[in-house]
Design a protein around this motif. Structure first.
Motif: not given
Length: 188
Positions: A14-19, A24-33
């Protein structure tokens, strides 16, 4: 640019939910898988690293915007790119050129944060995979094309042009290595 996406990700999931993800300085999410995948590394993918000598984009799945995905060269009044992007991305408002990631997609930015989604190539696939020579050697499209059509002479000429100072013997060894990968079906 498609050489950062192919061969496609061999991992299904699955792509969702994101992880949630940060590096370094970046923040966000990546695909669940990708969150628990052993091939995921520092926001990129190590699939086929031993053969391709490069990191690949993570697989964010389809973007949801319909259109043709055959490759076209990006051009506007300020930029003429040396890379190809999916045709549907050419005039898309979510396309942007990041200094680190190159052409990326800001669609669903609230979901992915600084971990920009890759471009959506849909069902299109290249007729062959682009191999990179080991760093710091330079690999050009002409060099890769010569290897794919098994033209040693053209390969050596382009190899020596792109990598001045390297020997013909080294060019022949690199040609043999790439030809072995191609003929073994190791293109993915």
């Amino acid at each position: 640019m498609h050489h950062l996406y192919f061969p496609p990700c061999p991992v299904h999931g699955p792509i969702d939910p994101p992880v949630p993800y940060g590096h370094l300085g970046s923040r966000g999410a990546i695909p669940n898988k990708c969150g628990s995948c052993e091939l995921s590394f520092e926001g990129g993918c190590c699939r086929f690293m031993d053969k391709l000598n490069r990191y690949m984009h993570l697989d964010f799945g389809p973007c949801g915007i319909h259109g043709p995905t055959d490759p076209v060269v990006y051009e506007d009044r300020y930029i003429r790119a040396k890379v190809e992007i999916p045709r549907k991305c050419l005039r898309c408002c979510f396309l942007f050129n990041d200094i680190i990631h190159g052409f990326s997609c800001r669609k669903d930015a609230e979901k992915w944060g600084d971990c920009y989604r890759g471009l959506d190539w849909g069902q299109w696939q290249p007729d062959r995979i682009f191999f990179d020579l080991p760093h710091p050697k330079v690999t050009t499209k002409a060099l890769a094309d010569a290897a794919h059509v098994n033209d040693l002479k053209a390969f050596v000429i382009e190899y020596r042009r792109a990598n001045p100072g390297l020997s013909m013997d080294e060019a022949r060894r690199d040609f043999a290595r790439i030809r072995e990968l191609i003929s073994s079906g190791a293109e993915g």
